[in-house]
Design an enzyme around this catalytic site. Structure first.
Site: not given
Ligand code: NOJ
Length: 544
Positions: A62, A170, A202, A206-207, A209, A244, A309
């Protein structure tokens, strides 16, 4: 370098991939030594900070966002000493350096994951998120819709499923485990102590759950950020954290907290709406999103951008708006990727210099710190025949010679083919040729950046939207202290006239900032301006 702790509020940031900028050792890919050699170019362009894509050891599945070692440099990009030298040379030129902190996930090649998967009883097992079934957290959406069918992947080694929000190679780290937070803090300390000025966090929503939620923007995730920020503030000064978080404004707002989480966050919803506005020739999409953008703490700042990017993401638009964007900007199926469009700015603007200038003129004058994507300052093109997002990550085009002046390697050896079509190819679009002319896009961008930096009002001031009857014209006043700047932009392909109600600034004289010329003073009557296709003005309002 100025020691202002709020430096990021006045910054013009340049995003660059070390691999794609300059190959000094002739092996076909850029490295830190090469990037260092091009720092004068960046200083001359006028940007104030450099944001580097991940440069750590990685299998590069990635493009480096799959990190295998947080404390080192990918051998293709050089050594830690090369990085230190780069940092020193950047600082010597007054350029700050922002690196990537990919904290949500690692590569499956990272020793942490290798240990975690080695057995269910390994002490590192709990550093990742495991399950016996792929049924947990069903409400979490899939982000890489073109490649992934599930957020769970089967691990044949430990015979269980692991959680991943991005590619299946990942695995997500488990932020419920304090040891993970400590490990990430060690990473931050390492790079900040070395002198890095800021970090882009980055995939930060989502750190953590939790069952029954979307697993995005959870209170627990914000808690992690508050904790990291506290530690940063306690040990360092003048460092910046950039979130982000590809989310709606009210959700992104949370990443600033009370000025106790991130200093900056990207304004994702604004970006596609700028493209929509210029296509619709109507200011409504921009006005709507600015009106829905909440106030942020005084020490915080939006990061604004046109391209980066990744694909031009269309996550933060309605289904209808997305269809419109695809229809207008991605008629070729190949241009689409996931929920977005993988093209650079110049091709999206159909190579139209006026539109490229207008978009940059808005970017540099709207609230936030603007982020430029390498190559867009010369109008580089893309290659939609390359896979994934590689088509917008091709080598920088320095000149019209061998490999565009990027590398002395054989062309076959380059990490990516160079853009070589007759319109955007390196023979036509390159730094060297644009340097020679005052009217080139590059020279114009330099002037734009210089003007932007001539005042703090763009980075720190308030915005007031005006409402001229002609909705093809976007007009706003930026103000800070006693300073006022009026921006008027024609979003349409045809000449337009607009009448502006400027009575509040009666008596002031508009001075057009690019040329320094005086316009008629503001009186009681509506202020009439005519604008050519895609033309825009920046006026300093000078009180008599
Ligand atoms: C966001 C980055 O911008 C993107 O390039 C990457 O693929 C994902 N995060 C996963 O790390």
């Amino acid at each position: 370098m100025e020691s202002d702790a709020l430096w990021y509020k006045d910054a013009v940031i340049y995003e660059v991939h070390v691999r794609g900028f300059y190959d000094a050792d002739g092996d076909g890919a850029g490295e830190f030594r090469g990037l260092t050699l091009k720092l004068d170019y960046l200083a001359d362009l006028g940007v104030s900070a450099i944001w580097l894509l991940p440069f750590y050891p990685s299998p590069l599945r990635d493009d480096g966002y799959d990190i295998a070692d947080y404390g080192n440099i990918h051998q293709a990009y050089g050594t830690l000493d090369d990085f230190r030298m780069f940092l020193e040379e950047a600082h010597r030129r007054g350029l700050r350096v922002i690196t990537e902190l990919v904290l949500n996930h690692t590569s499956d090649q990272h020793p942490w994951f290798q240990e975690a998967r080695s057995s269910r009883t390994n002490p590192r097992r709990d550093w990742y998120v495991w399950s016996d079934t792929p049924d947990r957290y069903k409400q979490a959406r899939i982000i890489f819709t073109d490649t992934e069918l599930s957020n769970w992947a089967w691990d044949p080694v430990s015979k269980s499923y692991y959680w991943h929000r991005f590619f299946n190679h990942q695995p997500d780290l488990n932020y419920d485990n304090p040891a993970v937070r400590e490990a990430m803090w060690e990473v931050m300390k390492f790079w900040f102590a070395m002198g890095v000025d800021g970090m882009r966090l980055d995939a930060v929503p989502y750190l953590v759950e939790r069952e029954g939620t979307s697993c995005e923007n959870l209170a627990e995730t914000h808690e992690v950020l508050r904790d990291l920020r506290q530690r940063v503030d306690a040990e360092f000064s003048g460092k910046m954290l950039l979130a982000e978080a590809n989310q709606w404004p009210r959700d992104v707002r949370e990443y600033f907290g009370n000025g106790d989480q991130c200093h900056m966050a990207f304004h994702f919803p604004l970006m596609p709406r700028m493209f929509m506005a210029i296509k619709l020739e109507d200011r409504k999409p921009i006005v709507d999103i600015l009106e829905r953008t909440p106030e942020i703490p005084a020490s915080c700042q939006w990061g604004t951008f046109l391209r980066n990017h990744d694909e031009l993401t269309l996550e933060m638009v309605t289904d209808e708006e997305r269809d419109y964007m695809y229809d207008e900007f991605a008629r070729e199926r190949r241009a689409k990727l996931n929920l977005g469009i993988r093209r650079r700015l110049a091709p999206l603007m159909e190579g139209d210099r006026r539109r490229i200038e207008l978009m940059n003129g808005l970017l540099m004058s709207l609230p936030g710190s603007p982020i430029l994507y390498y190559g867009d300052e010369i109008g580089m093109g893309d290659n939609i025949y390359l896979g994934d997002r590689n088509g917008v990550r091709t080598p920088m085009q320095w000149n019209g010679g061998w490999n565009a002046g990027f590398s002395s390697a054989d062309p076959e050896q380059l990490y990516s083919p160079i853009i070589s079509n007759p319109i955007y190819g390196y023979q036509a679009v390159n730094v060297e040729s644009q340097r020679r002319f005052d009217h080139s896009l590059l020279s114009w961008m330099k002037r734009l950046i210089r003007l932007r930096k001539s005042t703090r009002v763009f980075g720190r001031g308030a915005i007031e939207l005006l409402a001229p009857e002609n909705h093809r014209v976007l007009a706003y006043v930026r103000s800070l202290g006693s300073e006022r700047i009026l921006v008027v932009a024609n979003l349409s392909s045809q000449a337009q006239a607009a009448e502006l109600d400027l009575r509040r600034w009666k008596g002031a004289i508009p001075i057009e900032m690019f040329g320094g010329n005086l316009f008629p003073p503001i009186g009681d009557a509506p202020y009439l301006l005519t604008l050519g296709p895609y033309q825009f003005y920046w006026f300093r309002l000078r009180r008599l």
